[in-house]
Design an enzyme around this catalytic site. Structure first.
Site, short mmCIF file in Angstrom:
data_model
loop_
_atom_site.label_atom_id
_atom_site.label_comp_id
_atom_site.label_asym_id
_atom_site.label_seq_id
_atom_site.Cartn_x
_atom_site.Cartn_y
_atom_site.Cartn_z
CB SER A 194 -0.89 -0.06 1.11
OG SER A 194 -1.84 0.96 0.94
CG HIS A 195 0.14 3.76 3.43
ND1 HIS A 195 -0.71 2.45 3.42
CD2 HIS A 195 0.70 4.11 4.51
CE1 HIS A 195 -0.75 2.26 4.70
NE2 HIS A 195 0.11 2.97 5.43
CG ASP A 225 -2.31 4.08 -1.77
OD1 ASP A 225 -3.17 4.04 -2.87
OD2 ASP A 225 -2.42 3.23 -0.85
CG ASP A 235 -2.47 -0.45 -2.95
OD1 ASP A 235 -2.62 0.55 -2.17
OD2 ASP A 235 -3.40 -1.24 -2.25
CG ASP A 242 -5.89 0.92 -1.28
OD1 ASP A 242 -5.04 1.90 -1.14
OD2 ASP A 242 -5.90 0.03 -0.49
NE ARG A 243 -3.65 3.91 2.96
CZ ARG A 243 -3.35 4.25 4.26
NH1 ARG A 243 -2.99 5.37 4.60
NH2 ARG A 243 -3.57 3.38 4.99
CE LYS A 295 -7.46 2.06 2.06
NZ LYS A 295 -7.16 0.90 2.43
C1 G16 Z 1 -5.16 -0.59 5.28
C2 G16 Z 1 -6.54 -1.14 5.49
C3 G16 Z 1 -7.57 -0.06 5.96
C4 G16 Z 1 -6.66 0.85 7.37
C5 G16 Z 1 -5.43 1.09 6.99
C6 G16 Z 1 -4.48 1.57 8.29
O1 G16 Z 1 -5.16 0.25 4.28
O2 G16 Z 1 -7.27 -1.51 4.39
O3 G16 Z 1 -8.73 -0.40 6.10
O4 G16 Z 1 -7.54 1.58 7.72
O5 G16 Z 1 -4.63 0.20 6.54
O6 G16 Z 1 -4.65 0.48 9.29
P1 G16 Z 1 -3.86 0.59 10.48
O7 G16 Z 1 -4.19 2.00 11.10
O8 G16 Z 1 -4.00 -0.66 11.07
O9 G16 Z 1 -2.43 1.04 10.10
P2 G16 Z 1 -4.23 0.16 3.26
O10 G16 Z 1 -4.22 1.40 2.20
O11 G16 Z 1 -2.67 0.44 3.85
O12 G16 Z 1 -4.15 -1.09 2.41
#
Ligand code: G16
Length: 544
Positions: free
Chosen positions: A113-114, A278, A280, A282-283, A377
């Site tokens: 992800s990010h 971000d 991937d 999704d953000r 997302k």
């Molecule tokens: C993932 C999850 C999200 C979550 C985020 C932050 O996002 O898909 O549902 O809100 O992590 O999670 P945490 O607060 O546990 O770090 P992504 O964009 O990283 O896949």
């Protein structure tokens, strides 16, 4: 072709976190590490034998190597067909869409992800179910259980596969279909949004935007959408050539890491809309001139304006947000007379609500929002939603946000992150605050009185499953809240997240400085957690 059975030993650290297994690239590069996890998926999800799988990743370092391994293992484990994005690339929302479109049994998505990429950055892998969404906890627990008892994995003995050309490849008894990663996704967006209206906005002579792909997966998607379909200007696209290391940057669309577009909108130099996505895809982060749209507000504004958008013209039945997300959307749901669900952090918890048709829109404070069009997302979907809204309302982003506050009140909201903490100390801090919770109600902290305090637990209204210990909530009179939890997406040490929220219905307060409004709560959080004494930190690393 020959199937090799390779003897292996379990790794004890393959429990998936908030969103799949995320580790340093160097951890994944250990012999058998990736293979063990992938075999655990095939052992746990038995319907993949004879089934169809979608595979793709965000293109970060190790994506190409990992895809080759996974394809050979899929063939050895009896998968009959795989859809894979050209070059092994698929944004997370595009992968979710393909799983649904092709009625696949599931998908394997490669992304952290990010999180930063490159040889010393992070890598990740997650399994998505047949609905296109992140596997529910029962499945991730089953995968983890298999990873603890694994003793062998199966892999086809073959050369690397050419994934750079669209078309079909036969691998053993498995058919691989290599497809354009962008096209299906763009078609889906065309069904939801009014492209003519956005085209009109782009060519009005009054509009100037920037989209920052942060050197990550959304660059080609953004070019196809904003330039080729909507008639926007190529100069509007920043950092749109994907790099395996994201050019050494942190592909996290927030005020710190997407500072380039933050400064472009802060100075009022003609850019009236800016957005970023971000690693991937999704953000999302949305900015107008002089206005950062807090992700929680963005969700609320989308819910209040959904009737303006083609795909939601018939109205929305319900909305959901993760527990730490501000309660701005709750106000909209109550005004619209629709249901509003509060779920634990993690997109997987929205899946049942979406599948059951109980909600159409959902979102999180962590820069994520989406709808029932997929089960992830979706960053570019959110950007298009805002563009469509601007095209219909012909108002500035700032005016739309301020008008929203006038109607529903303003939820002042900030998240403080303390990163790179010692895991044991961070866990001890949370445990100490947890033990204080029963004694907090009734206590006063300056003008704030605690009315409730608990450790959030969620019972899924669709399947009845219960998830506990999802974050400490301290709720005050006048709708203020402090939430505390440890992140489930980091790869080194621990990150403590402190979410702070107050609410003002009086429009005279809406223009107050956000951080000044939040400061008293930040002081209370510091006092209750004793974080300076325990962590030796007085200021957060990241404020969003
Ligand atoms: C993932 C999850 C999200 C979550 C985020 C932050 O996002 O898909 O549902 O809100 O992590 O999670 P945490 O607060 O546990 O770090 P992504 O964009 O990283 O896949």
């Amino acid at each position: 072709m020959k199937i090799n059975t390779v003897i292996t030993h379990p790794f004890k650290d393959q429990r998936p976190g908030t969103s799949g297994l995320r580790k340093l690239v160097t951890v994944f590069q250990q012999p058998n590490y990736l293979e063990n996890f992938v075999q655990s998926i095939f052992d746990a999800v038995t319907e993949l034998r004879g089934g169809t799988l979608v595979i793709g990743g965000d293109g970060r370092y190790y994506n190409r190597e990992a895809i080759q391994i996974i394809l050979r293992m899929a063939a050895a484990n009896g998968v009959s067909k795989v859809w894979v994005g050209r070059g092994g690339l698929l944004s997370t929302p595009a992968a979710s869409h393909l799983i649904r479109k092709h009625n696949a049994s599931g998908g394997i998505i490669l992304s952290a992800s990010h999180n930063p990429g490159g040889p010393h950055g992070d890598f990740g892998i997650k399994y998505n179910a047949a609905n296109g969404g992140p596997a529910p906890e029962a499945v991730t627990n089953a995968i983890y259980a298999k990873s603890l008892e694994i003793y062998r994995y199966q892999i086809l003995d073959t050369q690397n596969i050419n994934l750079d050309q669209d078309g079909q490849i036969v691998l053993g008894e498995m058919l691989i279909e290599v497809l354009d990663p962008v096209q299906d996704y763009v078609e889906l967006m065309e069904h939801i949004f009014d492209f003519d209206a956005i085209h009109g906005l782009f060519n009005s002579g009054m509009f100037n935007m920037r989209f920052d792909a942060m050197h990550a997966i959304t660059g080609p998607y953004a070019e196809e959408l904003f330039v080729n379909h909507l008639g926007g200007n190529l100069d509007w696209l920043l950092n749109c050539v994907p790099q395996t290391d994201f050019n050494g940057c942190h592909p996290d669309p927030n005020l710190i890491h997407a500072h380039e577009i933050v400064s472009l909108t802060a100075n009022g130099d003609g850019v009236n809309f800016a957005a970023a996505s971000d690693g991937d895809g999704d953000r999302n982060m949305i900015l107008g001139r002089g206005m950062f749209v807090n992700p929680s507000d963005s969700l609320a504004i989308m819910a209040a304006n959904a009737h303006h958008i083609k795909g939601y013209r018939d109205g929305i039945k319900g909305v959901a947000r993760s527990m730490p997300t501000s309660r701005a959307v709750d106000k909209v749901a109550s005004a619209l007379g629709i249901d509003c669900y509060e779920t634990p952090t993690g997109w997987k918890y929205f899946g049942n609500l979406l599948d059951a048709g109980r909600i159409n829109l959902c979102g999180e404070e962590s820069f994520g929002s989406s709808s029932d069009h997929i089960r992830e997302k979706d960053g570019l979907w959110a950007v298009l939603f805002w563009l469509n809204l601007l095209a219909v309302r012909r108002q500035s982003v700032a005016n739309i946000v301020r008008e929203h506050w006038r109607r529903f009140g303003r939820n002042f909201y900030v998240r403080h992150d303390y990163e790179g903490l010692d895991l044991n100390i961070a866990q001890e801090l949370v445990a100490t605050v947890r033990s204080m919770l029963p004694s907090l109600p009734g206590q006063n902290f300056g003008p704030y009185q605690v009315v409730a305090a608990d450790d959030f637990a969620y019972q899924d209204p669709v399947d009845g499953s219960v998830t506990e210990k999802q974050g400490l909530r301290i709720i005050f009179a006048d709708e203020a809240r402090i939430i505390l939890r440890l992140s489930g997406t980091g790869t080194v040490g621990a990150t403590l997240r402190i979410y702070l929220e107050t609410y003002a219905s009086d429009p005279k307060r809406h223009a107050q400085d956000l951080h000044a409004e939040i400061q008293p709560l930040a002081d209370i959080a510091r006092h209750i957690t004793q974080l300076q004494q325990l962590l030796g930190r007085s200021t957060p690393d990241i404020i969003t």
